[in-house]
Scaffold this active site. Structure first.
Site, PDB file in Angstrom:
ATOM      1  N   ARG A 155     -50.494  -9.632   8.016  1.00  0.00           N
ATOM      2  CA  ARG A 155     -49.435  -9.135   8.991  1.00  0.00           C
ATOM      3  C   ARG A 155     -48.418  -8.948   7.557  1.00  0.00           C
ATOM      4  NH1 ARG A 155     -53.022  -8.343  11.620  1.00  0.00           N
ATOM      5  NH2 ARG A 155     -53.219  -8.781  14.028  1.00  0.00           N
ATOM      6  N   GLU A 157     -45.976   0.279  10.332  1.00  0.00           N
ATOM      7  CA  GLU A 157     -47.249   1.036  10.283  1.00  0.00           C
ATOM      8  C   GLU A 157     -47.177   1.915  11.767  1.00  0.00           C
ATOM      9  OE1 GLU A 157     -50.197  -2.205   9.626  1.00  0.00           O
ATOM     10  OE2 GLU A 157     -51.363  -1.301  11.429  1.00  0.00           O
ATOM     11  N   HIS A 162     -54.592  -0.043   7.681  1.00  0.00           N
ATOM     12  CA  HIS A 162     -55.013  -1.318   8.621  1.00  0.00           C
ATOM     13  C   HIS A 162     -56.603  -1.307   9.091  1.00  0.00           C
ATOM     14  CE1 HIS A 162     -53.274  -4.496  11.718  1.00  0.00           C
ATOM     15  NE2 HIS A 162     -54.621  -4.864  11.332  1.00  0.00           N
TER      16      HIS A 162
END
Ligand code: NAD
Ligand code: 2HG
Length: 396
Positions: free
Chosen positions: A229, A257, A280
């Site tokens: 993260r 993001e 991601h």
């Protein structure tokens, strides 16, 4: 009335059908975002998400939401404290995408060492530069530090050992299941590592863990990979450390993001040649998405058929219970009610309770965890019930 399930993220078709076959009303809306959910989830019983944020408003606005499943590992996109207050279960699918993230981590490690993304970008721009890209160090014999040796960290360790690397780890729990050296202090581990890879959950304890001080322990020219993260790394300190120590960095997660699956992206990381960023995609292999979806369906099925929540993450780890009261009794109507009435009159809160029936259905055993001790008088009153077989009371 059928239970309503809302799937608010991409989910394989085959598993949507499996849910429909369970006689559930399934609403599949993969494009919903954080701001759409308060309305969309207002009237559903079960909500399934991947990265879509389930905020406090969604939870507070829901009329009958009972279970939120994170079709993945990290649950930091769900407002768990709001769910706790309304008694809404939150569950996840641990380990189901671990191999996929480990594979990406190994890919990023090699990409950093051999400058693969730059090789490709130059070729696409008509540039040939064998000299520039012939400076990989090689991974064999290098030291890898795995920070967070859970499901993903362990899969990374197995693969790195097969590459004949020295693999070290750091976790808050004892590292089990992989043969790697277990470090307790970061200032001992980081100076040894040629490569550091982060596999921690986002928690108050891990937020900002990789800051100026941590970077000061790292070797000059080391590689850093983060597929966990973004908030575990202080981005400003990272950019500074890259300048000072020529760190080379690969990230699958970063501040800002985009929530959606496609669109524009802007980040101060974009123009730094020492940083590679992927979109991601750690969990995004077909294998992992199938495994996660299969687990999600299994959790829902088990819940619908038995009321049991597998991988229930917001169950209290500790309660205020200090005493245990065990009452063996004949399994007849009203017996437990009379026991509970004595406890109520004593104004004692029951923190946990379980009633188990012996084979044959004649006797049962009720175990209660109490906040305060039952008095001798209360225990006497309970024992005097002719349907009570025995009573025990201990401090725990
Ligand atoms: N990039 C992606 O697509 C992707 C996919 C899956 C998971 N993730 C992220 O990776 C994280 C790890 O996933 P996992 O499946 O391995 O989880 P996991 O729970 O199996 O492992 C996490 C490990 O971190 C350890 N840990 C927790 N707090 C710590 C601390 N303060 N210091 C040291 N160790 C600590 C835990 O003990 C555990 O062993 C997830 O929480 C998620 O945020 C990202
Ligand atoms: O579902 C995704 O694509 C991301 C999942 C990942 O971040 C996780 O925590 O499991």
């Amino acid at each position: 009335m059928k239970l309503k399930v809302l799937i608010a993220d991409k989910f394989p078709e085959k598993y949507i059908q499996e849910l429909k076959d369970l006689d559930l009303e399934v609403i599949y809306e993969p494009k919903l975002g954080e701001n759409d959910l308060p309305k969309a989830a207002e009237d559903v019983d079960i909500l399934v998400v991947r990265s879509t944020v389930v905020n406090e408003e969604t939870i507070n606005n829901s009329k009958k939401l009972n279970l939120i499943i994170r079709a993945g590992s990290g649950v930091n996109n769900i407002a768990i404290s709001a769910a706790n207050k309304k008694g809404i279960y939150v569950a996840n699918c641990p380990g189901m995408n671990a191999v996929a993230v480990a594979e990406l981590t190994i890919g990023l490690m090699i990409a950093l060492d051999r400058f693969i993304p730059d090789n490709v970008a130059d070729f696409r721009n008509g540039i040939w530069n064998k000299d520039k890209y012939s400076k990989g160090k090689g991974l064999k014999g290098k030291t890898l530090g795995i920070i967070g040796v859970g499901n993903i960290g362990k899969e990374v360790a197995k693969r790195a050992l097969a590459f004949e690397m020295n693999v070290y780890g750091k976790d808050i729990s004892r590292i089990e299941g992989v043969q790697i050296k277990d470090f307790s202090e970061m200032d001992q581990l980081l100076p040894l590592c040629d490569i550091v890879t982060i596999h921690l959950p986002a928690t108050p304890q891990t937020k900002g863990l990789f800051n100026k001080q941590m970077f000061s322990y790292m070797k000059n020219g080391a590689y850093l990979i983060n597929t966990s993260r973004h908030d575990i790394i202080v981005e400003e300190d990272l950019l500074e450390a890259i300048k000072e120590k020529n760190l080379r960095v690969a990230l699958d997660v970063f501040k800002g993001e985009p929530e959606g699956k496609s669109g524009e992206v802007k980040s101060p990381l974009q123009n730094n040649p020492n940083i590679y960023v992927t979109h991601h995609i750690g969990a995004s292999t077909e294998q992992a998405q199938d495994a996660v979806a299969e687990e999600t369906v299994r959790i829902i099925k088990h819940y619908v058929h038995s009321g049991v929540i597998d991988h229930w993450v917001n169950r209290a780890k500790v309660t205020d219970a200090k005493y245990q009261l065990v009452v063996k009794h004949y399994d007849k109507p009203g017996v437990l009610a009379s026991v509970l009435d004595v406890i109520r009159q004593g104004n004692i809160n029951i923190e946990e309770i379980e009633n188990i029936i012996f084979e044959g259905g004649i006797a049962a055993c009720c175990t209660m965890k109490l906040k305060l001790p039952a008095t001798a008088e209360m225990l006497k009153q309970i024992s005097e019930n002719p349907n009570v077989i025995s009573v025990s009371h201990v401090e725990i």
